[in-house]
Design a protein around this motif. Structure first.
Motif, PDB file in Angstrom:
ATOM      1  N   MET A 242       0.855  -1.180   0.000  1.00  0.00           N
ATOM      2  CA  MET A 242       0.000   0.000   0.000  1.00  0.00           C
ATOM      3  C   MET A 242       0.894   1.233   0.000  1.00  0.00           C
ATOM      4  N   LYS A 243       0.495   2.211  -0.782  1.00  0.00           N
ATOM      5  CA  LYS A 243       1.192   3.488  -0.847  1.00  0.00           C
ATOM      6  C   LYS A 243       0.223   4.597  -0.457  1.00  0.00           C
ATOM      7  N   VAL A 244       0.755   5.729  -0.028  1.00  0.00           N
ATOM      8  CA  VAL A 244      -0.075   6.860   0.385  1.00  0.00           C
ATOM      9  C   VAL A 244      -1.045   7.232  -0.731  1.00  0.00           C
ATOM     10  N   GLU A 245      -0.597   7.224  -1.960  1.00  0.00           N
ATOM     11  CA  GLU A 245      -1.465   7.616  -3.083  1.00  0.00           C
ATOM     12  C   GLU A 245      -2.600   6.623  -3.337  1.00  0.00           C
ATOM     13  N   ASP A 246      -2.542   5.434  -2.726  1.00  0.00           N
ATOM     14  CA  ASP A 246      -3.611   4.448  -2.864  1.00  0.00           C
ATOM     15  C   ASP A 246      -4.743   4.661  -1.858  1.00  0.00           C
ATOM     16  N   LEU A 247      -4.516   5.526  -0.874  1.00  0.00           N
ATOM     17  CA  LEU A 247      -5.536   5.780   0.140  1.00  0.00           C
ATOM     18  C   LEU A 247      -6.683   6.601  -0.438  1.00  0.00           C
ATOM     19  N   LYS A 248      -7.874   6.407   0.114  1.00  0.00           N
ATOM     20  CA  LYS A 248      -9.062   7.147  -0.322  1.00  0.00           C
ATOM     21  C   LYS A 248      -9.340   8.271   0.669  1.00  0.00           C
ATOM     22  N   PHE A 249      -8.851   9.448   0.342  1.00  0.00           N
ATOM     23  CA  PHE A 249      -9.069  10.630   1.161  1.00  0.00           C
ATOM     24  C   PHE A 249     -10.437  11.227   0.818  1.00  0.00           C
ATOM     25  N   ASP A 250     -11.040  11.932   1.784  1.00  0.00           N
ATOM     26  CA  ASP A 250     -12.338  12.568   1.530  1.00  0.00           C
ATOM     27  C   ASP A 250     -12.156  13.826   0.688  1.00  0.00           C
ATOM     28  N   ALA A 251     -13.233  14.566   0.476  1.00  0.00           N
ATOM     29  CA  ALA A 251     -13.203  15.757  -0.377  1.00  0.00           C
ATOM     30  C   ALA A 251     -12.260  16.834   0.155  1.00  0.00           C
ATOM     31  N   GLN A 252     -11.994  16.816   1.456  1.00  0.00           N
ATOM     32  CA  GLN A 252     -11.078  17.784   2.064  1.00  0.00           C
ATOM     33  C   GLN A 252      -9.638  17.266   2.093  1.00  0.00           C
ATOM     34  N   GLY A 253      -9.427  16.077   1.515  1.00  0.00           N
ATOM     35  CA  GLY A 253      -8.095  15.491   1.496  1.00  0.00           C
ATOM     36  C   GLY A 253      -7.704  14.822   2.798  1.00  0.00           C
ATOM     37  N   LEU A 254      -8.710  14.384   3.575  1.00  0.00           N
ATOM     38  CA  LEU A 254      -8.454  13.797   4.887  1.00  0.00           C
ATOM     39  C   LEU A 254      -8.920  12.353   4.970  1.00  0.00           C
TER      40      LEU A 254
END
Length: 108
Positions: free
Chosen positions: A1-13
């Motif tokens: 897993m990489k940071v760019e694979d995470l699903k951040f919300d609309a605020q990037g959190l």
């Protein structure tokens, strides 16, 4: 897993549950952005995004109760994190060990 694979919300959190690694005690829940996730992995201490102050914060940097990262886990949907840490002191800004110290009172 990489940071760019995470699903951040609309605020990037992304929410992060923080747990004491050896007891399983849930200490707190905080928000992370891509930068705080990267800093946490890079430094081995927890970094979060303060929605109220709109800035990064290194948990325990002021109090001296730095949380040492043991493991950072990602849930099955990649939209929530679990930080397993060694937290030497209170995790809550109130001075309590955990932020989850209050119960609902069912009386009217």
């Amino acid at each position: 897993m990489k940071v760019e694979d995470l699903k951040f919300d609309a605020q990037g959190l992304i929410p992060c549950v923080v747990q004491q690694y050896d007891t399983g005690e849930v200490l707190m829940v905080a928000w992370m952005n891509a930068e705080s996730v990267a800093l946490t992995l890079e430094t081995g201490t927890t970094w979060f995004w303060s929605r109220s102050r709109q800035e990064l914060w290194n948990k325990g940097a002021t109090s001296g109760n730095m949380q040492q990262l043991r493991e950072l886990l990602v849930d099955c949907d990649a939209d929530t994190l679990l930080a397993r840490v060694d937290s030497p002191g209170p995790a809550c800004h109130t001075g309590n060990r955990t932020c989850f110290f209050r119960t609902f009172d069912n009386e009217d």
